[in-house]
Write a protein that holds these residues in place. Structure first.
Motif, mmCIF file in Angstrom:
data_model
loop_
_atom_site.group_PDB
_atom_site.id
_atom_site.type_symbol
_atom_site.label_atom_id
_atom_site.label_comp_id
_atom_site.label_asym_id
_atom_site.label_seq_id
_atom_site.Cartn_x
_atom_site.Cartn_y
_atom_site.Cartn_z
ATOM 1 N N LEU A 158 -63.327 -31.288 -2.490
ATOM 2 C CA LEU A 158 -61.910 -30.950 -2.311
ATOM 3 C C LEU A 158 -61.728 -29.444 -2.150
ATOM 4 O O LEU A 158 -60.901 -28.982 -1.338
ATOM 5 N N LEU A 159 -62.494 -28.683 -2.925
ATOM 6 C CA LEU A 159 -62.393 -27.229 -2.828
ATOM 7 C C LEU A 159 -62.836 -26.745 -1.456
ATOM 8 O O LEU A 159 -62.193 -25.861 -0.856
ATOM 9 N N PHE A 160 -63.905 -27.311 -0.918
ATOM 10 C CA PHE A 160 -64.388 -26.899 0.399
ATOM 11 C C PHE A 160 -63.342 -27.205 1.477
ATOM 12 O O PHE A 160 -63.077 -26.368 2.357
ATOM 13 N N VAL A 161 -62.746 -28.385 1.414
ATOM 14 C CA VAL A 161 -61.702 -28.750 2.389
ATOM 15 C C VAL A 161 -60.524 -27.781 2.281
ATOM 16 O O VAL A 161 -59.979 -27.317 3.293
ATOM 17 N N TRP A 162 -60.140 -27.465 1.057
ATOM 18 C CA TRP A 162 -59.030 -26.516 0.854
ATOM 19 C C TRP A 162 -59.391 -25.141 1.396
ATOM 20 O O TRP A 162 -58.551 -24.474 2.027
ATOM 21 N N ASP A 163 -60.616 -24.702 1.199
ATOM 22 C CA ASP A 163 -61.046 -23.404 1.720
ATOM 23 C C ASP A 163 -60.982 -23.372 3.243
ATOM 24 O O ASP A 163 -60.591 -22.353 3.847
ATOM 25 N N VAL A 164 -61.383 -24.467 3.875
ATOM 26 C CA VAL A 164 -61.331 -24.535 5.340
ATOM 27 C C VAL A 164 -59.880 -24.441 5.818
ATOM 28 O O VAL A 164 -59.570 -23.722 6.780
ATOM 29 N N ILE A 165 -58.996 -25.157 5.132
ATOM 30 C CA ILE A 165 -57.582 -25.133 5.512
ATOM 31 C C ILE A 165 -57.023 -23.724 5.403
ATOM 32 O O ILE A 165 -56.328 -23.214 6.305
ATOM 33 N N VAL A 166 -57.299 -23.055 4.285
ATOM 34 C CA VAL A 166 -56.788 -21.687 4.090
ATOM 35 C C VAL A 166 -57.350 -20.751 5.154
ATOM 36 O O VAL A 166 -56.621 -19.907 5.703
ATOM 37 N N THR A 167 -58.623 -20.902 5.476
ATOM 38 C CA THR A 167 -59.244 -20.022 6.466
ATOM 39 C C THR A 167 -58.638 -20.241 7.851
ATOM 40 O O THR A 167 -58.331 -19.274 8.572
ATOM 41 N N VAL A 168 -58.469 -21.496 8.232
ATOM 42 C CA VAL A 168 -57.892 -21.800 9.543
ATOM 43 C C VAL A 168 -56.458 -21.272 9.630
ATOM 44 O O VAL A 168 -56.059 -20.650 10.633
ATOM 45 N N THR A 188 -65.518 -17.712 4.508
ATOM 46 C CA THR A 188 -64.764 -17.965 3.277
ATOM 47 C C THR A 188 -65.057 -19.331 2.655
ATOM 48 O O THR A 188 -65.258 -19.422 1.439
ATOM 49 N N PRO A 189 -65.073 -20.429 3.451
ATOM 50 C CA PRO A 189 -65.360 -21.725 2.816
ATOM 51 C C PRO A 189 -66.685 -21.744 2.081
ATOM 52 O O PRO A 189 -66.789 -22.316 0.991
ATOM 53 N N LEU A 190 -67.718 -21.117 2.650
ATOM 54 C CA LEU A 190 -69.021 -21.092 1.989
ATOM 55 C C LEU A 190 -68.989 -20.245 0.726
ATOM 56 O O LEU A 190 -69.424 -20.683 -0.352
ATOM 57 N N GLY A 191 -68.463 -19.022 0.839
ATOM 58 C CA GLY A 191 -68.447 -18.133 -0.316
ATOM 59 C C GLY A 191 -67.556 -18.655 -1.427
ATOM 60 O O GLY A 191 -67.923 -18.621 -2.604
ATOM 61 N N SER A 192 -66.383 -19.162 -1.082
ATOM 62 C CA SER A 192 -65.463 -19.669 -2.102
ATOM 63 C C SER A 192 -66.014 -20.909 -2.773
ATOM 64 O O SER A 192 -65.882 -21.086 -3.989
ATOM 65 N N THR A 193 -66.669 -21.781 -1.995
ATOM 66 C CA THR A 193 -67.230 -22.998 -2.575
ATOM 67 C C THR A 193 -68.382 -22.669 -3.522
ATOM 68 O O THR A 193 -68.508 -23.275 -4.596
ATOM 69 N N LEU A 194 -69.216 -21.714 -3.164
ATOM 70 C CA LEU A 194 -70.316 -21.328 -4.051
ATOM 71 C C LEU A 194 -69.793 -20.720 -5.345
ATOM 72 O O LEU A 194 -70.300 -21.008 -6.434
ATOM 73 N N ALA A 195 -68.773 -19.876 -5.234
ATOM 74 C CA ALA A 195 -68.185 -19.287 -6.441
ATOM 75 C C ALA A 195 -67.539 -20.376 -7.295
ATOM 76 O O ALA A 195 -67.666 -20.386 -8.525
ATOM 77 N N GLY A 196 -66.838 -21.303 -6.643
ATOM 78 C CA GLY A 196 -66.236 -22.399 -7.387
ATOM 79 C C GLY A 196 -67.267 -23.278 -8.059
ATOM 80 O O GLY A 196 -67.041 -23.793 -9.164
ATOM 81 N N LEU A 197 -68.436 -23.455 -7.403
ATOM 82 C CA LEU A 197 -69.503 -24.257 -8.002
ATOM 83 C C LEU A 197 -69.933 -23.686 -9.342
ATOM 84 O O LEU A 197 -70.168 -24.440 -10.296
ATOM 85 N N MET A 198 -70.019 -22.366 -9.441
ATOM 86 C CA MET A 198 -70.438 -21.751 -10.698
ATOM 87 C C MET A 198 -69.450 -22.052 -11.819
ATOM 88 O O MET A 198 -69.830 -22.415 -12.937
ATOM 89 N N PHE A 199 -68.167 -21.911 -11.517
ATOM 90 C CA PHE A 199 -67.158 -22.169 -12.547
ATOM 91 C C PHE A 199 -67.099 -23.660 -12.902
ATOM 92 O O PHE A 199 -66.998 -24.022 -14.078
#
Length: 295
Positions: free
Chosen positions: A22-32, A229-240
């Motif tokens: 869900l976070l990755f999909v949201w990141d893609v939406i924000v980036t687009v 952004t989707p890659l970087g945000s998803t990786l950061a979110g994975l840690m949390f």
């Protein structure tokens, strides 16, 4: 308990893949939206937000680990007390008059720790427990509301019977009874951990803050990372999300999951030590399965 020196990345992802997707999909939406529309989101103080979330997660993870480690310490006390009881039984009770009583006390103790294991995991008494219950002639004990406590009470009665029969003196009876008190105290601590979860706000607010932070994360990264952004945000979110999942995994050390204490292995350790103390053939220790999990 996972015995591998390095945790499996697949295991971590399997536990958080749904919110991560869900976070990755949201990141893609924000980036687009950022590149398609002329709208620019205000700069967010993500460093401040992230520090606060990290403090909450750190406190929660430490609290969960303290519960896990306390459970391990209480089971360590139970193992030592079981060995002490077997040694006192072997040394205090005379041979051959009390040979059968020695075995009965040992069998009852093995049944006791296995019954406690089943109670803590919210499972019915298994075959290993019932086998030793039958050997110790302790069926009445397991019919009680707390079978483990019933088995422990029965051990105290057998020690009292040995004193009345003149097999042990008052000092020896007191020494053996003090061992049973240590077991009862350890059992009470385990039941406290099992029946008293972390307060709701310790569980709810860290989860809420992590998810809010993950939602805001791409807004703060999109201007810097751009299409990455989707890659970087998803990786950061994975840690949390991984740290959040770790706290959930450790909060109940008796939940019968791969992250919990290896109660079966510890009960087998007690079984081996006690059987060998009275000259009975003992089974082999339990080892981790092919996936590196020790139950």
């Amino acid at each position: 308990m996972i015995t591998r020196p390095v945790p499996s990345f697949k295991t971590i992802v399997r536990e958080v893949w749904k919110p991560l997707t869900l976070l990755f999909v949201w990141d893609v939406i924000v980036t687009v939206v950022y590149f398609v529309l002329p709208f620019r989101a205000p700069q967010l103080p993500l460093t401040l937000f992230g520090s606060v979330v990290a403090l909450f997660l750190g406190f929660r993870s430490n609290s969960a680990y303290q519960r896990w480690w306390e459970g391990r310490g209480l089971w360590g006390l139970m193992i030592n007390a079981s060995r002490n009881l077997a040694r006192a039984t072997r040394n205090f009770l005379p041979d051959p008059e009390a040979a059968d009583l020695k075995r009965a006390v040992v069998f009852r103790q093995i049944a006791y720790v296995n019954a406690l294991r089943c109670q803590l995991r919210r499972q019915p008494l298994d075959e290993a427990t019932l086998e030793y219950v039958a050997k110790a002639d302790a069926q009445i004990a397991i019919d009680r509301a707390n079978p483990a406590n019933g088995l422990l009470d029965g051990a105290g009665r057998k020690i009292a019977d040995a004193h009345r029969a003149g097999l042990i003196d008052t000092v020896q009876q007191s020494a053996m009874e003090s061992i049973l008190v240590d077991m009862a105290n350890a059992q009470g601590g385990m039941e406290r951990l099992k029946n008293t979860p972390l307060p709701n706000h310790f569980r709810f607010f860290p989860m809420l803050f992590v998810h809010v932070f993950c939602v805001l994360l791409p807004f703060g990264l999109v201007e810097t990372l751009g299409f990455a952004t989707p890659l970087g945000s998803t990786l950061a979110g994975l840690m949390f999300l991984a740290v959040l999942a770790i706290g959930d995994d450790l909060v109940d050390p008796f939940a019968n999951s791969v992250h919990d204490l290896p109660l079966c292995a510890m009960c087998r350790t007690i079984e081996i030590d006690l059987l060998q103390s009275v000259g009975v053939e003992a089974p082999k220790p339990l080892t981790a399965d092919g996936k590196g999990i020790l139950w």
